[in-house]
Design a protein around this motif. Sequence first.
Motif, PDB file in Angstrom:
ATOM      1  N   GLY A 385     -46.426  15.938  88.038  1.00  0.00           N
ATOM      2  CA  GLY A 385     -47.481  16.916  88.308  1.00  0.00           C
ATOM      3  C   GLY A 385     -47.630  17.242  89.776  1.00  0.00           C
ATOM      4  N   GLY A 386     -47.249  16.330  90.658  1.00  0.00           N
ATOM      5  CA  GLY A 386     -47.310  16.592  92.085  1.00  0.00           C
ATOM      6  C   GLY A 386     -46.362  17.688  92.511  1.00  0.00           C
ATOM      7  N   ALA A 387     -45.315  17.913  91.722  1.00  0.00           N
ATOM      8  CA  ALA A 387     -44.389  19.019  91.968  1.00  0.00           C
ATOM      9  C   ALA A 387     -44.793  20.253  91.171  1.00  0.00           C
ATOM     10  CB  ALA A 387     -42.966  18.605  91.603  1.00  0.00           C
ATOM     11  N   LEU A 388     -45.186  20.038  89.923  1.00  0.00           N
ATOM     12  CA  LEU A 388     -45.514  21.154  89.045  1.00  0.00           C
ATOM     13  C   LEU A 388     -46.690  21.974  89.567  1.00  0.00           C
ATOM     14  CD1 LEU A 388     -44.768  22.483  86.306  1.00  0.00           C
ATOM     15  CD2 LEU A 388     -46.576  21.087  85.280  1.00  0.00           C
ATOM     16  N   ALA A 389     -47.591  21.356  90.318  1.00  0.00           N
ATOM     17  CA  ALA A 389     -48.769  22.073  90.827  1.00  0.00           C
ATOM     18  C   ALA A 389     -48.376  23.312  91.621  1.00  0.00           C
ATOM     19  CB  ALA A 389     -49.616  21.139  91.693  1.00  0.00           C
ATOM     20  N   LEU A 390     -47.244  23.251  92.315  1.00  0.00           N
ATOM     21  CA  LEU A 390     -46.803  24.373  93.132  1.00  0.00           C
ATOM     22  C   LEU A 390     -45.930  25.367  92.375  1.00  0.00           C
ATOM     23  CD1 LEU A 390     -47.892  22.836  95.642  1.00  0.00           C
ATOM     24  CD2 LEU A 390     -45.845  23.593  96.836  1.00  0.00           C
ATOM     25  N   ALA A 391     -45.579  25.063  91.148  1.00  0.00           N
ATOM     26  CA  ALA A 391     -44.625  25.888  90.405  1.00  0.00           C
ATOM     27  C   ALA A 391     -45.308  27.077  89.744  1.00  0.00           C
ATOM     28  CB  ALA A 391     -43.911  25.041  89.357  1.00  0.00           C
ATOM     29  N   ALA A 392     -44.710  28.253  89.918  1.00  0.00           N
ATOM     30  CA  ALA A 392     -45.253  29.477  89.339  1.00  0.00           C
ATOM     31  C   ALA A 392     -44.885  29.561  87.866  1.00  0.00           C
ATOM     32  CB  ALA A 392     -44.711  30.685  90.073  1.00  0.00           C
ATOM     33  N   PRO A 393     -45.849  29.610  86.958  1.00  0.00           N
ATOM     34  CA  PRO A 393     -45.533  29.741  85.530  1.00  0.00           C
ATOM     35  C   PRO A 393     -44.756  31.028  85.262  1.00  0.00           C
ATOM     36  CG  PRO A 393     -47.845  29.152  85.849  1.00  0.00           C
ATOM     37  CD  PRO A 393     -47.310  29.519  87.196  1.00  0.00           C
ATOM     38  N   GLY A 394     -43.598  30.884  84.652  1.00  0.00           N
ATOM     39  CA  GLY A 394     -42.797  32.052  84.306  1.00  0.00           C
ATOM     40  C   GLY A 394     -41.949  32.603  85.431  1.00  0.00           C
ATOM     41  N   ASN A 395     -42.047  32.047  86.641  1.00  0.00           N
ATOM     42  CA  ASN A 395     -41.238  32.561  87.752  1.00  0.00           C
ATOM     43  C   ASN A 395     -40.776  31.428  88.661  1.00  0.00           C
ATOM     44  OD1 ASN A 395     -39.934  34.658  89.100  1.00  0.00           O
ATOM     45  ND2 ASN A 395     -41.643  34.983  90.508  1.00  0.00           N
ATOM     46  N   THR A 396     -40.260  30.372  88.009  1.00  0.00           N
ATOM     47  CA  THR A 396     -39.722  29.230  88.738  1.00  0.00           C
ATOM     48  C   THR A 396     -38.206  29.176  88.551  1.00  0.00           C
ATOM     49  OG1 THR A 396     -41.746  27.906  88.632  1.00  0.00           O
ATOM     50  CG2 THR A 396     -39.686  26.702  88.869  1.00  0.00           C
ATOM     51  N   TRP A 397     -37.510  28.970  89.664  1.00  0.00           N
ATOM     52  CA  TRP A 397     -36.057  28.869  89.684  1.00  0.00           C
ATOM     53  C   TRP A 397     -35.669  27.498  90.220  1.00  0.00           C
ATOM     54  CZ3 TRP A 397     -33.218  33.302  88.232  1.00  0.00           C
ATOM     55  CH2 TRP A 397     -33.969  34.467  88.067  1.00  0.00           C
ATOM     56  N   VAL A 398     -34.397  27.110  90.011  1.00  0.00           N
ATOM     57  CA  VAL A 398     -33.920  25.823  90.508  1.00  0.00           C
ATOM     58  C   VAL A 398     -32.572  26.007  91.196  1.00  0.00           C
ATOM     59  CG1 VAL A 398     -35.141  24.371  88.840  1.00  0.00           C
ATOM     60  CG2 VAL A 398     -32.902  25.319  88.228  1.00  0.00           C
ATOM     61  N   THR A 399     -32.264  25.099  92.118  1.00  0.00           N
ATOM     62  CA  THR A 399     -30.946  25.076  92.745  1.00  0.00           C
ATOM     63  C   THR A 399     -30.041  24.120  91.960  1.00  0.00           C
ATOM     64  OG1 THR A 399     -31.537  23.253  94.228  1.00  0.00           O
ATOM     65  CG2 THR A 399     -31.966  25.502  95.017  1.00  0.00           C
ATOM     66  N   PRO A 400     -28.719  24.225  92.125  1.00  0.00           N
ATOM     67  CA  PRO A 400     -27.821  23.308  91.409  1.00  0.00           C
ATOM     68  C   PRO A 400     -28.002  21.842  91.795  1.00  0.00           C
ATOM     69  CG  PRO A 400     -26.617  25.245  92.156  1.00  0.00           C
ATOM     70  CD  PRO A 400     -27.967  25.296  92.818  1.00  0.00           C
ATOM     71  N   ASP A 401     -28.541  21.579  93.003  1.00  0.00           N
ATOM     72  CA  ASP A 401     -28.703  20.190  93.435  1.00  0.00           C
ATOM     73  C   ASP A 401     -30.167  19.755  93.351  1.00  0.00           C
ATOM     74  OD1 ASP A 401     -29.442  21.924  95.436  1.00  0.00           O
ATOM     75  OD2 ASP A 401     -28.373  20.882  97.051  1.00  0.00           O
ATOM     76  N   SER A 402     -30.816  20.108  92.255  1.00  0.00           N
ATOM     77  CA  SER A 402     -32.214  19.736  92.049  1.00  0.00           C
ATOM     78  C   SER A 402     -32.410  19.175  90.650  1.00  0.00           C
ATOM     79  CB  SER A 402     -33.126  20.953  92.256  1.00  0.00           C
ATOM     80  OG  SER A 402     -32.930  21.907  91.220  1.00  0.00           O
ATOM     81  N   TYR A 403     -33.581  18.605  90.414  1.00  0.00           N
ATOM     82  CA  TYR A 403     -33.990  18.228  89.069  1.00  0.00           C
ATOM     83  C   TYR A 403     -35.493  18.398  88.960  1.00  0.00           C
ATOM     84  CZ  TYR A 403     -36.057  13.680  90.404  1.00  0.00           C
ATOM     85  OH  TYR A 403     -36.855  12.707  90.938  1.00  0.00           O
ATOM     86  N   PHE A 404     -35.990  18.488  87.744  1.00  0.00           N
ATOM     87  CA  PHE A 404     -37.432  18.582  87.497  1.00  0.00           C
ATOM     88  C   PHE A 404     -37.728  17.677  86.307  1.00  0.00           C
ATOM     89  CE2 PHE A 404     -40.669  22.188  88.432  1.00  0.00           C
ATOM     90  CZ  PHE A 404     -41.663  21.255  88.653  1.00  0.00           C
ATOM     91  N   SER A 405     -38.686  16.764  86.477  1.00  0.00           N
ATOM     92  CA  SER A 405     -38.909  15.774  85.435  1.00  0.00           C
ATOM     93  C   SER A 405     -40.386  15.466  85.260  1.00  0.00           C
ATOM     94  CB  SER A 405     -38.167  14.478  85.775  1.00  0.00           C
ATOM     95  OG  SER A 405     -38.380  13.498  84.781  1.00  0.00           O
ATOM     96  N   VAL A 406     -40.737  15.123  84.040  1.00  0.00           N
ATOM     97  CA  VAL A 406     -42.108  14.714  83.758  1.00  0.00           C
ATOM     98  C   VAL A 406     -42.467  13.461  84.544  1.00  0.00           C
ATOM     99  CG1 VAL A 406     -41.406  13.352  81.742  1.00  0.00           C
ATOM    100  CG2 VAL A 406     -43.754  14.191  81.896  1.00  0.00           C
ATOM    101  N   ILE A 407     -41.459  12.654  84.869  1.00  0.00           N
ATOM    102  CA  ILE A 407     -41.640  11.446  85.668  1.00  0.00           C
ATOM    103  C   ILE A 407     -40.264  10.996  86.130  1.00  0.00           C
ATOM    104  CG2 ILE A 407     -41.400   9.815  83.726  1.00  0.00           C
ATOM    105  CD1 ILE A 407     -43.719   8.200  85.007  1.00  0.00           C
TER     106      ILE A 407
END
Length: 458
Positions: A385-407
């Motif tokens: 959630g510390g990362a998700l707070a900044l994420a735009a719903p419906g307009n979030t992109w990722v780089t190839p060297d990233s990850y996004f996780s619930v924990i």
Amino acid sequence: MRWWPMPERLSAREVLALVADEGTFGELAVATRRPAVDGPLGWQGYDASRARAAERTGEEESVVCGTASVGGTRAVLLAFEFGFLGGSLGERTGDRLEAAYRHARAHRLPVVPLVATGGSRMQEGMLALTQLQRVARESALTREAGLPQIAVVRDPTTGGGWATLGAGADVVLALPGAQVGFAGSRVRPRDADPAAYTAEAQVAAGSADAVVRPGELRAVLGTWLRLLTSPATEAPAPRALGPAALPGSGWEAVRRARSPERPRAEAYLDAYFSHRAALGGDRCGGVDPGGMLCGFGARDGRTVAYAAQTGAPTRPAGYRTAARLIRLADRLDIPVLTLVDTPGAANDAEAERQGAGAAIADVFSAVACARVPVTTLVVGEGGSGGALALAAPGNTWVTPDSYFSVIAPELAAAILKRPPHEVEATADQLRIRPQDLVELGVVRGVVEAAGHPPSRAT
């Protein structure tokens, strides 16, 4: 004993000459009431004091208001004259300030208070103090009109002048060594640390954004005025700066995101903007320069706001600064770019005492309520959630060297009571790779390096 260097104390006309482009300042004419003998309280000797102040400074009141260009951008300037009864606010000062703010709204101009004041004028009693309410209302109406206010606090800026025109501005710049604080030197406790009441201390506490030398003031102020009055229409996602290949496993995604060689927020911001100006704190006594970078930048001549995590755990002050940034951008119709990169919110005891939960909630709310376009790029770790707070719903992109996780996978394994050797398998189960996130519909796509179009979800 005062130990820091004495600041240069500039008159109203001197600071106007320092800030305004040559030959562009025009003073506003204001119809003021005819004062009663010795003022509204009949304070004996008040008329004589005003007459001496006028003779000494050449001014009729403690503030000079007018319009000028600053670095090419037109603005309303409110320059206080400290030599006129300590730059204090009285009824006629309120008349001038109110007229100037109304002129700014009528002509859609930003407002720049150049503050040097000891507070309200004692010789006018409560009638002087209530001028702060007039100023606060005019400032609020100007804020509602979507016009920026950039204050320059000079020496000294104390009392109600600091609590309204100074600290109430969208951006606060301060001259070096200036005395800045609500309590003036004659009313604070005898054992108070004088260093706490300086421009530098206010920047360190997140109550001001930057200390600016007098010779650099016009250029810095001009940059801020251009940035806050030239909004872009959108904030396109940046291109990836790292490798283009996607990770083969969840654990590989984690390792790549945690690599010290991976590009960080500063690199992305430098590549995205031609120049930028930073906001310096949360206005609640805190800064988090190691965890969150916030400000406004120029891209193709237009302004985009940014809030960027730096790869470290984000502290409550960082979240509060981000929320401040997003709300300011929304009010000024400036689109926002957020860069997500954190293992998670800071979770130490001090972070809890500083209100971590409320600060994160404030960012969720700011993003959810924003009317301007908000674009997010996950550039490294996306931790809970510390990362998700900044994420735009419906307009979030990722780089190839990233990850996004619930924990984080290690924490997930610990919660599930799995042995350490199952952490890598847990990472796969969490489906945290960039391509997994696209398939799950969590993000829009994986951005590629410059020269390649982004890969969109189908």
